[in-house]
Scaffold this motif. Structure first.
Motif, mmCIF file in Angstrom:
data_model
loop_
_atom_site.group_PDB
_atom_site.id
_atom_site.type_symbol
_atom_site.label_atom_id
_atom_site.label_comp_id
_atom_site.label_asym_id
_atom_site.label_seq_id
_atom_site.Cartn_x
_atom_site.Cartn_y
_atom_site.Cartn_z
ATOM 1 N N TYR A 49 -4.871 8.339 -17.754
ATOM 2 C CA TYR A 49 -5.868 9.954 -18.596
ATOM 3 C C TYR A 49 -5.055 9.618 -19.852
ATOM 4 O O TYR A 49 -3.681 10.576 -20.160
ATOM 5 C CB TYR A 49 -4.829 10.999 -17.578
ATOM 6 N N LEU B 46 -7.109 16.807 -13.471
ATOM 7 C CA LEU B 46 -6.709 17.530 -14.471
ATOM 8 C C LEU B 46 -6.999 18.778 -14.542
ATOM 9 O O LEU B 46 -8.752 18.936 -15.059
ATOM 10 C CB LEU B 46 -6.277 16.773 -15.922
ATOM 11 N N ALA C 265 -2.714 13.065 -21.648
ATOM 12 C CA ALA C 265 -2.759 14.026 -21.118
ATOM 13 C C ALA C 265 -0.753 14.481 -21.381
ATOM 14 O O ALA C 265 -0.554 15.319 -20.606
ATOM 15 C CB ALA C 265 -3.521 13.613 -19.772
ATOM 16 N N GLN D 42 -10.378 16.513 -17.113
ATOM 17 C CA GLN D 42 -10.592 15.403 -17.399
ATOM 18 C C GLN D 42 -10.394 14.602 -15.751
ATOM 19 O O GLN D 42 -9.688 14.331 -15.130
ATOM 20 C CB GLN D 42 -9.393 14.372 -17.619
ATOM 21 N N ASN E 10 -7.881 20.616 -16.966
ATOM 22 C CA ASN E 10 -8.884 20.493 -18.397
ATOM 23 C C ASN E 10 -10.085 19.722 -18.184
ATOM 24 O O ASN E 10 -10.879 19.106 -18.582
ATOM 25 C CB ASN E 10 -8.047 20.402 -19.757
#
Lengths: 236, 492
Positions: free
Chosen positions: B223, B479, B226, B483, B481
């Motif tokens: 990620y 995630l 992140a 992602q 957001n």
């Protein structure tokens, strides 16, 4: 003493004695187990009685049709049939109820005689099957104690002699002698109930409860054991 | 470094012929007088003198101070010797040795109880030449209770509800009090309670932090940007995290999945540097150790002002914490114990954890760790997640609360010298189950089961890949957001 008098004795004083032994013996077990259960709960933080779990487990084993391994299903059915027959027939047999009525004036509805006959034969057959299973494999012999062999035989004797007594046509012996065997073996079963594995008729739910509560471990027990053994403060 | 999980210390894998003779690895060699008995596992030297007397003293002390007496009392009365348990014991089903029948195993201890602690036994011994506790009996008992994986299947197949695992548990404690414990377990517990690192694998805090930094870097690749982190010693968190400490050495993907899940759901959590090991081998051999370990863990939760204990992917750690909390911690100090899969499932159900559906193409199956599944605690939660993220999820038969043990339960997996027994006897049924699914992934959320199933797969020559739940979830967590993970090449 003639056979009739022996018979009266087994159905009278001996039966009363056997019944008293059974009832008092079972009361003793209830008291002892009650004390045990209280002590199990008293020493642990968790005071809850897992009644629901125990009820579920007990019922599951009164009707054990789920969760039984496939290889054990046949004998589970045999065992359930055996239990049902040996509990229902002695209680609801018309002849037995008559004895209660004569002795104590108690009475309740009787089962049909034909049904009682079939259930008796079924009890004998399933009892012999269970006994046969026990003696037939190395596995079950390795588990068995003396009482495991004797109890099914005594119970089968009771039922077989009872059946023969009321069916003179198939009975090679006389009525009185057969009835004497029946009453003696029946009394013996009653006497043995509180002192043998037959006590599970009462202890089944208690045993499930004990297994649950047994895991309510006692706080600080480890420290006190170490102290008692003189090992307090010793490294691991 | 004293480690409980020496995964790679085995010599090169043994050739397993097809006609593998499944003679148990246990070889009972009668010891000479004055000589240490030769058990199938290593035991630190213990006092040989007057063992029966000391065994009985320990037994008596434990009966007096604990709850076991009433239990044995009832079991002595109700045992019907019906043989139903033989169909449920994975060890007996392979060895067909009557001494492996759960009822016979329990009888070894019940016999001692009946003879020395009941009136009937006392009378009998005066009237006849009744049973007497000998060194040989102690040796037999020792071998027997350490062949049991404490999976508790027999308890649920016993019409009388006799808990043979409880009897085994008690027998192991008594033996431990006279010094007979598999060395692998006692060395780990010593390190955890009295070592400088306070964990079974002997990981010092700087090494732990290094490991976590490395995992953070790895997560950065999955990620990017992140900033998923492993927070240390944050006070007042909702959850204080206790994975099996061996995860830090061997299960990087599990821990990364844990961190990603906790990050994605915005959970407040921390790792305590004072105590970060969820392992509690007291569950396997001594209530005294169990209590000391859980108390140390709970003390760390209170030191950090945490609200709950979060256990990682580990069956015995979850059970020892949950039950140990109820047994040994005064009610006013108790905190909730949550397994990380319960938390993940809650968040998933509440819509706070977004998982890519069907992210895993390969066929996947799930092995239930006995300690969390047998009583029905954690069965559906991981499955709900797996059914969502896997295209082809299949079950082993039987599964759930009726599952078979991997063969490494009850602390056995730590004992490397009995590997053959573990994988070829205790793990045989599991190997057959795994094979029958035809799955690519075998998911098991338990540090013990993971090591054992790795070895079962190896020793039985199976093609499956063992993994954890969060290892797979790491390929599916989205995630907040939006992602999605960048899938990494799978290492062999």
């Amino acid at each position: 003493m003639p056979v009739e008098q022996w018979l009266e004795w087994t159905r009278g004083p001996l039966f009363r004695f056997a019944l008293a032994v059974m009832v008092l013996g079972l009361i003793r077990l209830v008291v002892l187990n009650g004390i045990n259960l209280i002590s199990l709960v008293r020493h642990s933080y968790d005071k809850k009685m897992p009644v629901g779990v125990v009820a579920r487990d007990t019922l599951r084993w009164l009707f054990p049709f789920t969760r039984v391994p496939a290889s054990q299903r046949f004998f589970t059915l045999v065992s359930v049939a055996f239990h049902l027959c040996i509990i229902i027939v002695p209680i609801f047999l018309a002849g037995h109820i008559l004895l209660w009525q004569r002795g104590l004036g108690l009475s309740w509805p009787a089962m049909h005689q034909t049904l009682a006959d079939y259930m008796t034969l079924f009890a004998i057959a399933t009892g012999l099957l269970l006994f046969g299973k026990r003696v037939s494999t190395h596995l079950t012999r390795s588990l068995s104690r003396v009482q495991d062999y004797l109890l099914p035989l005594i119970i089968v004797t009771t039922f077989a002699s009872g059946y023969l007594a009321v069916h003179p046509a198939v009975n090679p012996a006389g009525y009185d002698a057969t009835m004497l065997v029946h009453a003696l073996s029946g009394d013996l079963v009653l006497i043995l109930i509180p002192f043998s594995k037959l006590s599970h008729m009462l202890l089944l739910p208690i045993s499930h409860l004990v297994s649950e509560l047994g895991w309510h471990l006692v706080p600080e027990a480890g420290t006190r054991v170490a102290r008692a053994l003189g090992k307090e403060g010793e490294p691991v | 470094m004293a480690t409980a999980m020496p995964a790679d210390v085995r010599p090169a894998e043994q050739e397993q012929g097809e006609e593998q003779d499944i003679e148990p690895a246990v070889k009972r060699v009668p010891p000479q007088a004055g000589q240490q008995p030769n058990y199938s596992f290593y035991v630190e030297p213990f006092k040989l003198e007057e063992r029966p007397r000391r065994f009985l003293e320990a037994f008596a002390a434990i009966l007096r101070q604990s709850n076991y007496g009433p239990v044995l009392d009832t079991y002595c009365r109700v045992g019907a010797k019906c043989s139903v348990c033989t169909a449920s014991c994975p060890v007996y089903q392979v060895t067909h040795d009557p001494s492996d029948i759960p009822c016979n195993r329990s009888e070894l201890l019940l016999k001692v109880y009946r003879r020395y602690f009941t009136l009937a036994g006392n009378l009998k011994s005066r009237l006849f030449d009744y049973f007497r506790l000998t060194n040989e009996h102690i040796n037999t008992l020792t071998e027997s209770v350490w062949r049991c994986t404490a999976c508790k299947r027999c308890k649920y197949s016993c019409p009388m509800g006799i808990d043979h695992a409880l009897v085994t548990h008690l027998a192991r404690w008594i033996l431990a009090e006279i010094g007979i414990v598999p060395k692998a377990l006692v060395v780990s517990v010593r390190q955890q309670l009295e070592g400088q690192t306070h964990n079974t694998s002997g990981i010092p805090v700087p090494a732990l932090k290094d490991t976590c930094e490395f995992l953070e870097e790895e997560l950065e690749e999955v990620y990017p940007g992140a900033g998923i982190s492993f927070p240390f010693d944050v006070e007042g968190c909702e959850y204080v995290f206790f994975p099996a400490v061996s995860d830090y050495l061997m299960e990087a993907d599990t821990l990364m999945g844990n961190a990603a899940m906790l990050h994605a759901t915005g959970t407040s959590w921390t790792i305590g540097t004072g105590n970060f090991d969820g392992i509690d081998y007291g569950l396997f051999y001594s209530d005294a150790m169990w209590e000391r370990i859980i108390k140390a863990q709970v003390a760390e939760v209170h030191r950090l002002g945490g609200k709950s204990m979060l256990i990682g992917e580990c069956g015995h750690a979850s059970r020892s914490a949950k039950e140990g909390m109820a047994y040994f911690i005064p009610p006013e100090d108790q905190v909730p114990v949550v397994n990380i899969m319960e938390l993940a499932y809650e968040k998933f159900r509440a819509g706070q954890l977004i998982l890519i559906p069907d992210a895993i193409e390969e066929r996947t199956t799930y092995h239930d760790p006995c300690n969390i599944a047998r009583k029905g605690w954690i069965i559906e939660q991981p499955r709900a997640i797996l059914r969502h993220i896997c295209q082809d999820f299949v079950e082993m038969e039987p599964h759930g609360c009726d599952n078979y043990c991997c063969g490494g339960g009850g602390g056995m997996v730590s004992i490397d010298e009995i590997r053959e027994f573990r994988t070829l006897v205790g793990g045989k049924t599991k190997a057959e189950q795994i094979k029958a699914t035809g799955a690519h992934y075998v998911v098991t959320p338990c540090a013990n089961c993971k090591k054992q199933i790795d070895e079962v797969i190896k020793d039985h020559g199976l093609p499956q890949v063992r993994t954890g739940l969060h290892d797979l979830m790491l390929k599916a967590i989205v995630l907040p957001n939006g992602q999605e993970p960048i899938l990494q090449e799978e290492e062999d």
